[in-house]
Design a protein around this motif. Structure first.
Motif, mmCIF file in Angstrom:
data_model
loop_
_atom_site.group_PDB
_atom_site.id
_atom_site.type_symbol
_atom_site.label_atom_id
_atom_site.label_comp_id
_atom_site.label_asym_id
_atom_site.label_seq_id
_atom_site.Cartn_x
_atom_site.Cartn_y
_atom_site.Cartn_z
ATOM 1 N N PRO A 149 -1.983 -11.210 -4.406
ATOM 2 C CA PRO A 149 -1.716 -10.818 -3.010
ATOM 3 C C PRO A 149 -1.934 -11.935 -1.994
ATOM 4 N N GLU A 150 -2.662 -12.982 -2.363
ATOM 5 C CA GLU A 150 -2.801 -14.114 -1.429
ATOM 6 C C GLU A 150 -1.500 -14.911 -1.330
ATOM 7 N N LEU A 151 -0.639 -14.752 -2.351
ATOM 8 C CA LEU A 151 0.632 -15.485 -2.366
ATOM 9 C C LEU A 151 1.834 -14.584 -2.108
ATOM 10 N N PHE A 152 1.715 -13.326 -2.527
ATOM 11 C CA PHE A 152 2.876 -12.432 -2.438
ATOM 12 C C PHE A 152 2.412 -10.994 -2.324
ATOM 13 N N THR A 153 3.033 -10.230 -1.452
ATOM 14 C CA THR A 153 2.793 -8.793 -1.338
ATOM 15 C C THR A 153 4.131 -8.066 -1.308
ATOM 16 N N LEU A 154 4.111 -6.818 -1.708
ATOM 17 C CA LEU A 154 5.341 -6.020 -1.703
ATOM 18 C C LEU A 154 5.844 -5.852 -0.265
ATOM 19 N N PRO A 155 7.154 -5.817 -0.095
ATOM 20 C CA PRO A 155 7.726 -5.844 1.271
ATOM 21 C C PRO A 155 7.578 -4.559 2.066
ATOM 22 N N LYS A 161 -0.575 -6.859 4.716
ATOM 23 C CA LYS A 161 -0.550 -8.293 4.433
ATOM 24 C C LYS A 161 -1.802 -8.955 5.013
ATOM 25 N N GLY A 162 -2.231 -10.024 4.344
ATOM 26 C CA GLY A 162 -3.371 -10.790 4.844
ATOM 27 C C GLY A 162 -4.681 -10.057 4.789
ATOM 28 N N ILE A 163 -4.850 -9.166 3.837
ATOM 29 C CA ILE A 163 -6.088 -8.400 3.710
ATOM 30 C C ILE A 163 -6.780 -8.788 2.402
ATOM 31 N N LEU A 164 -8.094 -8.873 2.429
ATOM 32 C CA LEU A 164 -8.852 -9.207 1.228
ATOM 33 C C LEU A 164 -8.789 -8.062 0.229
ATOM 34 N N ALA A 165 -8.933 -8.403 -1.043
ATOM 35 C CA ALA A 165 -8.843 -7.380 -2.086
ATOM 36 C C ALA A 165 -9.942 -6.333 -1.958
ATOM 37 N N VAL A 166 -11.155 -6.764 -1.576
ATOM 38 C CA VAL A 166 -12.246 -5.788 -1.437
ATOM 39 C C VAL A 166 -11.971 -4.844 -0.267
ATOM 40 N N ASP A 167 -11.301 -5.343 0.760
ATOM 41 C CA ASP A 167 -10.933 -4.469 1.887
ATOM 42 C C ASP A 167 -9.717 -3.604 1.530
ATOM 43 N N ALA A 168 -8.827 -4.141 0.699
ATOM 44 C CA ALA A 168 -7.674 -3.361 0.252
ATOM 45 C C ALA A 168 -8.121 -2.156 -0.566
ATOM 46 N N HIS A 169 -9.189 -2.309 -1.307
ATOM 47 C CA HIS A 169 -9.730 -1.174 -2.074
ATOM 48 C C HIS A 169 -10.059 -0.015 -1.128
ATOM 49 N N ASP A 170 -10.780 -0.319 -0.069
ATOM 50 C CA ASP A 170 -11.148 0.736 0.886
ATOM 51 C C ASP A 170 -9.906 1.318 1.579
ATOM 52 N N TYR A 171 -8.935 0.469 1.854
ATOM 53 C CA TYR A 171 -7.704 0.911 2.510
ATOM 54 C C TYR A 171 -6.951 1.910 1.636
ATOM 55 N N PHE A 172 -6.821 1.589 0.335
ATOM 56 C CA PHE A 172 -6.069 2.475 -0.556
ATOM 57 C C PHE A 172 -6.848 3.742 -0.918
ATOM 58 N N VAL A 173 -8.166 3.695 -0.801
ATOM 59 C CA VAL A 173 -8.950 4.920 -0.963
ATOM 60 C C VAL A 173 -8.665 5.874 0.202
ATOM 61 N N LYS A 174 -8.636 5.335 1.399
ATOM 62 C CA LYS A 174 -8.406 6.174 2.581
ATOM 63 C C LYS A 174 -6.984 6.724 2.641
ATOM 64 N N THR A 175 -6.011 5.924 2.199
ATOM 65 C CA THR A 175 -4.605 6.342 2.295
ATOM 66 C C THR A 175 -4.132 7.124 1.071
ATOM 67 N N GLY A 176 -4.963 7.221 0.035
ATOM 68 C CA GLY A 176 -4.623 8.035 -1.136
ATOM 69 C C GLY A 176 -3.965 7.295 -2.280
ATOM 70 N N GLY A 177 -3.655 6.025 -2.090
ATOM 71 C CA GLY A 177 -2.996 5.295 -3.170
ATOM 72 C C GLY A 177 -3.871 5.125 -4.404
ATOM 73 N N LEU A 178 -5.151 4.853 -4.192
ATOM 74 C CA LEU A 178 -6.051 4.660 -5.326
ATOM 75 C C LEU A 178 -6.314 5.967 -6.066
ATOM 76 N N ALA A 179 -6.240 7.087 -5.367
ATOM 77 C CA ALA A 179 -6.419 8.386 -6.023
ATOM 78 C C ALA A 179 -5.298 8.633 -7.034
ATOM 79 N N GLN A 180 -4.077 8.211 -6.693
ATOM 80 C CA GLN A 180 -2.958 8.352 -7.634
ATOM 81 C C GLN A 180 -3.171 7.476 -8.877
ATOM 82 N N VAL A 181 -3.673 6.270 -8.648
ATOM 83 C CA VAL A 181 -3.955 5.385 -9.795
ATOM 84 C C VAL A 181 -5.012 6.007 -10.698
#
Length: 267
Positions: A149-155, A161-181
């Motif tokens: 993700p530092e080089l490429f993210t889905l469009p 974009k420009g978010i750290l992986a540890v912060d992305a974890h919290d983001y996807f928990v709140k938005t429900g993406g990680l629950a699907q995984v």
């Protein structure tokens, strides 16, 4: 004086009784002066005991010392033997100063005899390697998930974009993406993982083998074992690396590649 003569005669009498069992050396000691007479009382029982146990105890003692001393063994872990009494200790390849765990006999890929806590004495080695392979594969994917993700993210807009992986974890928990995984992974474990583990424990399946080999890398058995070892080594490295990645981002608030290019100290 008279008392000294009586003591000397008494001990000489004892020497005559012991001479046949211990040897003429005791008579020579007994015939000395008063100081030697005192030594006789101490020497007699110890000499007799050593005579009686010399053949049995000496061999056992040497065998024990050679068996437990790393300096007395070959680095290859060969068995060590004494004249009487044999003590065998196979050295661990990973930790030569420790005994090799019985379950780690080198038959499984990646087996270097490393088990300082002796866990293989209590848990089945097949179950432990299944868990190690699974965690190694997850961590190899996770390290890529931190770097890419530092080089490429889905469009799409959902992926920030420009978010750290540890912060992305919290983001996807709140938005429900990680629950699907997590739901997908739980279904995989319930339907396929449990059955695969049961087959492994019954000896019908090698640990971590799902028959997935689209490139045909496992056709040659010798190369297959080498590839399995490479996978385990990379998985172990990834398990260490992902822990470092996570803590690095928590502390420095930088991406992995960004910190390599723009390093800043902790203090």
């Amino acid at each position: 004086g008279t008392s000294s003569t009586r003591v000397k005669r008494s001990i000489l009498g004892s020497c005559d009784q012991w001479e046949g069992r211990i040897g003429a050396g005791v008579r020579k000691v007994c015939l000395g002066d008063g100081e030697d007479l005192i030594a006789v009382v101490l020497i007699l029982p110890r000499t007799f005991e050593a005579r009686e146990k010399k053949k049995s105890d000496l061999g056992k003692m040497l065998g024990f010392v050679n068996g437990v001393s790393p300096l007395a063994q070959r680095r290859t872990g060969a068995a060590v033997s004494a004249r009487k009494g044999v003590v065998t200790m196979l050295q661990s390849k990973a930790m030569p100063f420790m005994e090799a765990p019985p379950a780690l006999d080198g038959t499984l890929p990646g087996d270097n005899g490393f088990d300082p806590l002796g866990l293989t004495n209590y848990f089945d080695i097949k179950w432990m390697q299944e868990a190690e392979i699974k965690h190694g594969r997850i961590c190899m994917l996770a390290t890529l998930g931190f770097l890419v993700p530092e080089l490429f993210t889905l469009p799409w807009a959902y992926f920030p974009k420009g978010i750290l992986a540890v912060d992305a974890h919290d983001y996807f928990v709140k938005t429900g993406g990680l629950a699907q995984v997590n739901l997908f992974i739980s279904g995989w474990e319930a339907i396929i993982g449990v059955a695969a583990l049961q087959a492994t424990m019954e000896g019908k399946r090698a640990p971590g083998d799902f028959g997935f080999d689209p490139l045909g890398l496992g056709k040659d058995p010798a190369k297959m074992k080498k590839n399995q070892t490479v996978e385990l080594i990379n998985g172990r490295l990834a398990m260490c690396a992902i822990g470092g990645f996570i803590h690095q981002q928590w502390i420095y608030k930088q991406g992995i590649l960004d910190q390599l290019l723009h390093f800043k100290p902790m203090y």
